[in-house]
Write a protein that holds these residues in place. Structure first.
Motif, short mmCIF file in Angstrom:
data_model
loop_
_atom_site.label_atom_id
_atom_site.label_comp_id
_atom_site.label_asym_id
_atom_site.label_seq_id
_atom_site.Cartn_x
_atom_site.Cartn_y
_atom_site.Cartn_z
N LYS B 136 0.84 -1.19 0.00
CA LYS B 136 0.00 0.00 0.00
C LYS B 136 0.88 1.25 0.00
CE LYS B 136 -3.81 1.79 2.74
NZ LYS B 136 -4.53 1.65 4.01
N ARG B 139 2.36 1.78 -3.44
CA ARG B 139 1.42 2.23 -4.46
C ARG B 139 1.01 3.68 -4.23
NH1 ARG B 139 -2.58 -0.99 -3.59
NH2 ARG B 139 -3.92 0.66 -2.82
N ILE B 140 0.64 3.99 -2.96
CA ILE B 140 0.11 5.33 -2.71
C ILE B 140 1.19 6.39 -2.85
CG2 ILE B 140 -0.91 6.77 -0.91
CD1 ILE B 140 -2.55 4.27 -0.20
N ILE B 143 1.72 7.11 -6.41
CA ILE B 143 0.68 7.99 -6.95
C ILE B 143 0.98 9.44 -6.61
CG2 ILE B 143 -1.75 8.62 -6.71
CD1 ILE B 143 -2.29 5.60 -6.34
#
Lengths: 219, 220
Positions: B136, B139-140, B143
């Motif tokens: 997580k 990924r975040i 982004i």
């Protein structure tokens, strides 16, 4: 359901939810009004340049508070449900549009109250008003995506401020310059560069949000 | 040896730029005088920072499409190294500004933009620390990294050009290359840029390899 229908449906859902509780909007409205009042009591009389800067600072904090809620308020179960019925693009577009509407309403009320309390001559009131509207649209587009990112972390309130302030500063610089031009009543053609940059940043931010949101959504 | 040739070139170029930068003759210009030599150190820092952030964004995009943990490690270590170069750039710039503009932090759009973009990448590191689950987090933060990059480009390359700036090449000023850079200086300046960029990439890859070793130790 195609994308347009989904977006329309989701926006209506957001508005109905807000209309039923009126919690978020009233809360933010009260926040803006009391902040303006605190500033008025602290400053009493104010220089034009400070008047402009203070207004944008109040708007900045109000919009961070208003938009942080847009993802945090929804629990995991409901998000999962949206995931099954709508495409991620529809969700982010609907959130952005809803936040733009919210911010437009909020900024109009804030500007009206602010100029009522602090009397200050503005050279080109219509253009100042337009710059405020542009500003609220920009705040909404940038903060929507960041609130989505921040909502995935634990301490999302503090994180929202840390993540969003550096990203919003370039917009804020341009906005303050644009509204200063309007305040001084300069010719409108002088400010076209600023409007172009604002529009450009907004387009980039919306495009990047559309591309990245599906990855953020997937869990 | 076949893999490490560029590291040798990097060290040689950086050494050459330090020695050459301090010894080779420079044009004597008003206000700048000998401080013009700082060009060999101040500007390459920013080039290196931009390149490292670019590498980081590329690996963040790669991570989102592949989900490979190593891509994420490379992205974060590039940012770590980039921030170091950002601070060095600010520091050398402040020393230079103190002697030529009379103030270590004049109100210059380029300075403020550089400081804000450093804040942005520090926010990226804070975001990473606030997420515990590894995939997580990767990924975040990827982004956010991709989201922040276009804003940084606007901040560093577009906004300073719109207002008055003390920096050459901004706000209608002529660029440094136009008048002040003579052939002697070009012979030091371009190798210096190349050398520092390679050194920055080298630092990032070293940190990446250390992180990978630590991770493999944790697994076993």
């Amino acid at each position: 359901m195609n994308l347009l229908n989904q977006v329309k449906f989701l926006i209506r859902k957001e508005i109905v939810l807000e209309w039923r509780s009126k919690y978020a909007f009233n809360g933010i409205l009260l926040y803006v009004v009391s902040t303006v009042f605190v500033c008025f009591l602290a400053f009493k009389s104010i220089q034009p340049i400070t008047w402009n800067a203070l207004f944008w600072i109040i708007m900045l904090f109000a919009s961070v508070n208003a938009i942080t809620k847009s993802f945090v308020q929804e629990n995991r179960g409901r998000q999962l449900y949206y995931y099954t019925i709508a495409s991620p693009q529809a969700i982010i577009i609907s959130k952005i549009i809803y936040n733009i509407l919210l911010m437009l309403l909020l900024s109009v009320i804030a500007l009206a109250f602010y100029s009522l309390v602090f009397k200050n001559p503005v050279g080109d009131p219509l253009f100042y008003f337009i710059s405020v509207l542009l500003g609220s649209i920009s705040f909404a587009t940038v903060f929507t995506m960041i609130s989505g990112i921040a909502s995935k972390a634990h301490n999302s309130g503090a994180l929202m401020a840390i993540l969003s302030f550096p990203v919003i500063i370039p917009l804020l610089i341009v906005l303050i310059k644009l509204s200063k031009n309007a305040m001084d009543g300069l010719d409108r053609s002088v400010s076209m560069d600023e409007i172009g940059v604002l529009g450009g940043i907004n387009v980039i931010v919306i495009a990047v949000s559309l591309i990245l949101f599906p990855y953020l959504w997937r869990e | 040896m076949t893999k490490n040739w560029w590291k040798i070139i990097a060290s040689v170029l950086v050494l050459y730029s330090i020695i050459g930068g301090l010894l080779i003759e420079v044009p004597s210009l008003p206000i700048l005088h000998e401080s013009i030599r700082n060009l060999y150190f101040h500007v390459p820092m920013w080039f290196t920072m931009i390149i490292l952030y670019l590498v980081s964004v590329i690996y963040s995009i790669k991570y989102l499409s592949s989900g490979n943990e190593n891509d994420d490690l490379l992205a974060v270590e590039s940012v770590n190294a980039g921030i170091i170069f950002g601070f060095l750039g600010l520091l050398t710039g402040m020393i230079w500004a103190n002697y030529t503009w009379g103030d270590p932090w004049p109100n210059d759009p380029k300075l403020n933009s550089a400081a804000i973009s450093t804040l942005m990448y520090m926010a990226y590191l804070v975001l990473r620390n606030s997420l515990e689950e590894e995939q997580k987090r990767a990924r975040i933060s990827a982004i956010y990294n991709i989201f922040a990059f276009p804003v940084m480009i606007v901040l560093l390359f577009i906004l300073p050009r719109m207002t008055d700036s003390l920096h050459p090449g901004n706000g209608g000023n002529p660029g440094f290359g136009g008048y002040d850079l003579d052939d002697n200086m070009r012979w030091v300046f371009y190798p210096a840029c190349l050398g520092w960029i390679m050194l920055g990439v080298w630092i990032a890859t070293l940190r990446y390899r250390i992180r990978k070793l630590e991770n493999s130790q944790l697994d076993s």
